[in-house]
Scaffold this active site. Structure first.
Site, short mmCIF file in Angstrom:
data_model
loop_
_atom_site.label_atom_id
_atom_site.label_comp_id
_atom_site.label_asym_id
_atom_site.label_seq_id
_atom_site.Cartn_x
_atom_site.Cartn_y
_atom_site.Cartn_z
N LYS A 78 42.75 14.01 -24.85
CA LYS A 78 41.67 13.22 -23.79
C LYS A 78 41.20 11.95 -24.36
O LYS A 78 41.33 10.66 -24.01
CB LYS A 78 40.59 13.83 -23.33
N ARG A 124 32.30 19.92 -17.57
CA ARG A 124 33.04 20.85 -18.29
C ARG A 124 32.83 22.13 -17.53
O ARG A 124 33.32 23.46 -17.77
CB ARG A 124 32.62 21.18 -19.75
N ARG A 137 43.65 17.11 -37.21
CA ARG A 137 42.83 16.01 -36.90
C ARG A 137 41.81 15.32 -37.73
O ARG A 137 41.30 16.08 -38.58
CB ARG A 137 41.84 16.31 -35.47
N ARG A 174 36.27 17.11 -38.26
CA ARG A 174 35.32 17.51 -37.66
C ARG A 174 34.77 18.90 -38.18
O ARG A 174 35.69 19.88 -38.00
CB ARG A 174 35.38 17.59 -36.01
N ARG A 181 36.47 27.64 -28.92
CA ARG A 181 36.37 26.52 -28.08
C ARG A 181 37.50 26.83 -26.74
O ARG A 181 37.51 26.33 -25.64
CB ARG A 181 36.73 25.25 -28.50
P1 AP5 Z 1 42.07 14.25 -29.28
O1 AP5 Z 1 42.30 12.99 -28.49
O2 AP5 Z 1 40.98 14.08 -30.39
O3 AP5 Z 1 41.84 15.40 -28.27
P2 AP5 Z 1 40.78 15.69 -27.17
O4 AP5 Z 1 41.20 16.25 -26.14
O5 AP5 Z 1 39.80 14.44 -27.02
O6 AP5 Z 1 40.08 16.93 -28.21
P3 AP5 Z 1 38.57 17.26 -28.50
O7 AP5 Z 1 38.58 18.39 -29.47
O8 AP5 Z 1 37.63 16.09 -28.70
O9 AP5 Z 1 38.08 17.76 -27.17
P4 AP5 Z 1 36.75 18.91 -27.23
O10 AP5 Z 1 36.83 18.91 -25.76
O11 AP5 Z 1 37.05 20.05 -27.78
O12 AP5 Z 1 35.64 18.26 -27.71
P5 AP5 Z 1 34.60 17.18 -27.56
O13 AP5 Z 1 34.13 16.44 -28.51
O14 AP5 Z 1 34.56 16.83 -26.08
O15 AP5 Z 1 43.65 14.74 -29.94
C1 AP5 Z 1 43.45 15.66 -30.63
C2 AP5 Z 1 44.40 15.25 -32.05
O16 AP5 Z 1 45.95 15.16 -31.43
C3 AP5 Z 1 44.00 14.04 -32.55
O17 AP5 Z 1 44.27 14.23 -33.99
C4 AP5 Z 1 45.10 12.99 -32.08
O18 AP5 Z 1 45.49 11.93 -33.13
C5 AP5 Z 1 46.37 13.94 -32.18
N1 AP5 Z 1 47.21 13.86 -30.84
C6 AP5 Z 1 46.80 13.65 -29.25
N2 AP5 Z 1 48.09 13.11 -28.59
C7 AP5 Z 1 48.86 12.98 -29.59
C8 AP5 Z 1 50.46 12.80 -29.63
N3 AP5 Z 1 50.86 12.56 -28.22
N4 AP5 Z 1 51.05 13.03 -30.56
C9 AP5 Z 1 50.69 12.94 -31.80
N5 AP5 Z 1 49.30 13.45 -31.80
C10 AP5 Z 1 48.52 13.53 -30.92
O19 AP5 Z 1 33.24 18.31 -27.54
C11 AP5 Z 1 32.68 18.89 -28.70
C12 AP5 Z 1 31.74 19.98 -28.34
O20 AP5 Z 1 30.53 18.97 -27.70
C13 AP5 Z 1 31.90 21.19 -27.50
O21 AP5 Z 1 32.64 22.11 -27.99
C14 AP5 Z 1 30.61 21.31 -26.82
O22 AP5 Z 1 29.90 22.21 -27.73
C15 AP5 Z 1 30.00 19.75 -26.86
N6 AP5 Z 1 30.29 19.23 -25.33
C16 AP5 Z 1 30.89 18.35 -25.09
N7 AP5 Z 1 30.79 17.83 -23.92
C17 AP5 Z 1 30.07 18.85 -23.35
C18 AP5 Z 1 29.92 19.21 -21.98
N8 AP5 Z 1 30.14 18.23 -21.17
N9 AP5 Z 1 28.97 20.15 -21.84
C19 AP5 Z 1 28.63 20.95 -22.57
N10 AP5 Z 1 28.94 20.72 -24.14
C20 AP5 Z 1 29.68 19.68 -24.21
#
Ligand code: AP5
Length: 216
Positions: free
Chosen positions: A13, A88, A127, A161, A172
């Site tokens: 994302k 979410r 990552r 992270r 997760r």
């Molecule tokens: P990346 O783009 O980082 O993936 P992402 O989908 O953004 O993954 P996240 O882990 O950030 O999502 P998440 O939903 O778990 O975490 P968030 O920070 O929102 O890509 C992943 C990796 O793959 C990277 O290294 C990238 O370089 C690589 N990659 C991508 N595409 C590629 C490709 N095509 N080819 C090669 N490599 C590639 O949330 C963290 C925590 O915050 C949650 O667990 C929760 O506790 C809290 N939180 C956040 N939002 C909420 C909410 N709305 N409600 C409640 N709690 C929340």
């Protein structure tokens, strides 16, 4: 333009929202980044969120919704946005509908980013994140930084992270399946869902997203 990027942890994302946000001149609003910044600054919100984030659970809906109501009322967001990691839960999606209705706005599309569990594990365990400008890299894929552990964009040292360990990743993914995946049907019923398979190089995936939201 008002888009949600929906997808499991590690689906990509943030990776795809970054360049499209610059291209479309709208901000990416990542709840994860906002929460991590609050944890870093040790704010009241950060202290509340930390325990949930460390164990891979969702931060309670009322905390996140209050935070997002505030962020979405800022002038840059009133003009449009890409939401990364929000909503979410169904409750958060309903709260978002309410916030947007109060602004007389609606969503243009919800991009559902799909990848296999195997790819997700490979992406999350490799990552490396920039704590300063939020760029993402990956030591398991083609997205390695030019200099090991240094951000190409701002030169800051990269980090792993604290929730990118196998135990928390498993948690997760379970939380995603139970609480977030129901949003796929929620937005399908609204006619907003555009699903893409995010396998391949980033430019190809960006093209698939551009095509999926064209005209919305
Ligand atoms: P990346 O783009 O980082 O993936 P992402 O989908 O953004 O993954 P996240 O882990 O950030 O999502 P998440 O939903 O778990 O975490 P968030 O920070 O929102 O890509 C992943 C990796 O793959 C990277 O290294 C990238 O370089 C690589 N990659 C991508 N595409 C590629 C490709 N095509 N080819 C090669 N490599 C590639 O949330 C963290 C925590 O915050 C949650 O667990 C929760 O506790 C809290 N939180 C956040 N939002 C909420 C909410 N709305 N409600 C409640 N709690 C929340």
């Amino acid at each position: 333009m008002r888009f949600i990027f929906l997808g499991a942890p590690g689906a990509g994302k943030g990776t795809y929202a970054g360049p499209l946000s610059r291209e479309w001149k709208i901000p990416t609003i990542s709840t994860g980044d906002i929460l991590r910044e609050n944890v870093k600054q040790n704010t009241e919100l950060g202290r509340q969120a930390k325990t949930y984030m460390e164990r891979g659970a969702l931060v309670p809906d009322e905390v996140v919704t209050g935070m997002m109501a505030e962020r979405l009322s800022e002038p840059d967001a009133v003009r449009g946005f890409i939401l990364d990691g929000y909503p979410r839960t169904i409750q958060q999606a309903e709260a978002l509908d309410k916030i947007l209705a109060e602004q007389n706005h609606g969503l243009n599309a919800v991009v559902n980013i799909e990848v296999s569990r195997e790819v997700i594990i490979q992406r999350l365990t490799g990552r490396r994140a920039c704590p300063q400008c939020h760029a993402n890299y990956n030591v398991n894929t083609s997205l390695r930084p030019r200099v090991e552990n240094v951000c190409d964009r701002c030169g800051a040292g990269l980090i792993t992270r604290s929730d990118d360990n196998e135990e928390t990743i498993t948690q997760r993914l379970a939380v995603y399946a139970e609480q977030t995946a129901p949003l796929i049907d929620f937005y399908r019923q609204d006619g907003l869902l555009r699903s893409i398979t995010a396998i391949g190089e980033v430019p190809e995936i960006l093209n698939a997203i551009r095509a999926a939201v064209k005209g919305n």
